[in-house]
Design an enzyme around this catalytic site. Structure first.
Site, PDB file in Angstrom:
ATOM      1  N   SER A 131       0.834  -1.203   0.000  1.00  0.00           N
ATOM      2  CA  SER A 131       0.000   0.000   0.000  1.00  0.00           C
ATOM      3  C   SER A 131       0.872   1.258   0.000  1.00  0.00           C
ATOM      4  CB  SER A 131      -0.912   0.006   1.226  1.00  0.00           C
ATOM      5  OG  SER A 131      -0.143  -0.168   2.396  1.00  0.00           O
ATOM      6  N   CYS A 132       2.150   1.093   0.317  1.00  0.00           N
ATOM      7  CA  CYS A 132       3.065   2.240   0.334  1.00  0.00           C
ATOM      8  C   CYS A 132       3.271   2.796  -1.070  1.00  0.00           C
ATOM      9  CB  CYS A 132       4.435   1.825   0.878  1.00  0.00           C
ATOM     10  SG  CYS A 132       4.447   1.480   2.637  1.00  0.00           S
TER      11      CYS A 132
END
Lengths: 203, 118, 161
Positions: free
Chosen positions: C29-30
């Protein structure tokens, strides 16, 4: 840190150790039950880890692995994650299905569901133990299976706890299966509000 | 042949239980969550349901209530890792006839079924 | 050959050394945001974790997308880059949890992407390219010497971003 804060953290840590011990041993029983074989529990414990360190704990953020993730919700809440290196996961699936070694070469939806069930039984047994120890209501979510790089798998933990803190409190153990050496890392990360409830409720 | 509906979100377990029960002479149908279980109960009128609890869409306790609401004589056995006392009580109060904690033994499941569908 | 420089969670690295390769491994998700000034050859890579810094005190905190982008630009400029020459590319922001019952609540990836788009819009800066969203992890590499950014997904080859 003031004297008081230290005391709270001592109390907190000792409660967490008790919870971790019981919980992890019960979790191992849940896992064992699926295999019909006893598991060895290695390095059970509770520790604080820096957020940045999380992706490196399991051999490197680019290594391919399986992560089975579920949440505990209720009076107590937190995250549960099982992480297995990819090759070991294939072996584990063979064991679960009752296949000879090296049968499973890929993780299709059936194979993933077997790993999901490992997560479900292991995680739920931990949660059962937690509920029994505290008398509080805690229930598991259905598990999610991720097959990807370790870094990407662990982002959920980092992102969920990272807004609040630079550190993650981990309850952890490594489950090992005798002769076929399937190593599974088991992590439990209590939510900050649960830690606070234990911290300020413990007196 | 006695018809049994197995409800569990893990395909792996549905297949394992299905093989086990077919081997014992039962006719088996499957559902992957509580919502599907309620639909399939209505469509197929199984003699007995083996119900997991932790599932997406609709959990097993909710599905149990719906099925019992639809058919007051429905025979549902809970089959779940979630073996907490409060959960067992809730299931029984909602009409479950038995409660088996995973991991299960073949014997335990068969005996529980035979008690209900002799 | 030199080891690549790992840009870990909540970090940013700026370099002018043509032998450097900056890497953000395993972006789930980064977001990995890269900036390249092709004239001064200054390059920078940010590995942001969460969308917005809210009440934090550091306006350039690399952990958050909004402060992180501002911090990266600022450090690039300090190292000789010029804002209007910056070529910006980003990757990541996947939704790793696609199981029903979990995925909706936790799509931090989508929020990270949205935050980045908002920041670039308010700064009037354009994204040259992006490889974002989906459900798979990515590793991003920035080859400082040639100003090249790549993305790699498990089981596939490294491709240009």
């Amino acid at each position: 840190m003031s004297e008081n804060e230290l005391n709270f953290d001592d109390k907190l840590m000792s409660m967490l150790h008790i919870i971790a011990n019981e919980g992890i041993n019960n979790a191992a029983r849940g896992f064992s039950g699926l295999l019909g074989e006893k598991l060895t529990v290695n390095n059970p414990g509770v520790r604080m880890v820096e957020l940045k360190e999380i992706p490196h704990i399991l051999g490197g953020p680019e290594n391919e692995a399986i992560g089975v993730y579920l949440r505990a919700e209720g009076d107590i809440s937190g995250q549960i994650m099982l992480v297995i290196p990819y090759d070991k996961a294939l072996e584990l699936v063979d064991l679960l299905i009752g296949n000879p070694p090296n049968t499973t070469q890929e993780l299709g939806s059936f194979e993933r569901s077997a790993l999901a069930e490992v997560g479900n039984q292991t995680g739920t047994f931990f949660i059962n133990s937690l509920s029994s120890l505290t008398g509080l209501d805690v229930r598991p979510s259905p598990p999610a299976v991720m097959v990807d790089m370790v870094g990407a798998i662990l982002d959920i933990i980092v992102a969920t706890t990272g807004g609040v803190s630079e550190h993650v409190l981990l309850m952890e153990a490594n489950f090992e299966l005798g002769n076929r050496k399937v190593e599974t890392n088991f992590w439990v990360i209590p939510d900050e509000k649960t830690l606070n409830a234990i911290r300020f409720g413990a007196s | 042949m006695t018809k049994i509906l197995i409800v569990d979100d893990a395909e792996f377990l549905r297949v394992r239980i299905s093989k086990m029960l077919s081997g014992d002479g039962f006719d088996v149908i499957q559902a992957e969550n509580g919502a599907r279980a309620v639909e399939m109960y209505k469509e197929n009128s199984p003699d007995l349901v083996l119900m997991d609890i932790t599932m997406p869409e609709m959990d097993g306790l909710t599905a149990l209530k719906h099925i019992r609401g639809y058919d007051a004589s429905a025979k549902v056995i809970m089959l779940t890792a979630l073996g907490q006392e409060s959960v067992v009580l809730e299931a029984i109060k909602s009409g479950a006839r038995d409660f088996i904690v995973k991991p299960f033994e073949h014997e335990r499941v068969i005996n529980a079924i035979r008690k209900l569908v002799a | 050959m030199r080891d690549p420089i790992s840009v870990g969670l909540g970090e940013r690295v700026v370099s002018r050394d043509p032998e450097d390769v900056l890497v953000a491994y395993g972006l789930g998700s980064c977001l990995g945001i890269g900036m390249i000034d092709p004239v001064s050859r200054v390059c920078g890579l940010l590995h942001a974790v969460l969308p917005a810094k809210n009440n934090g005190t550091d306006p350039f905190n690399p952990k958050f997308v909004d402060s992180g982008i501002n911090g990266l630009i600022e450090e690039m400029i300090k190292n000789g880059a010029m804002r209007n020459r910056l070529v910006i590319r980003m990757a990541g922001g996947a939704n790793m949890l696609t199981a029903p019952g979990l995925s909706k609540t936790f799509d931090i990836g989508a929020r990270n992407i949205e935050s980045a788009h908002d920041v670039f819009q308010s700064l009037r800066m354009t994204l040259k390219s992006e490889d974002v969203g989906g459900t798979r992890g990515r590793t991003v590499r920035l080859y400082v010497g040639i100003g090249r950014m790549t993305v790699r997904v498990i089981g596939e080859k490294e491709v240009d971003l």
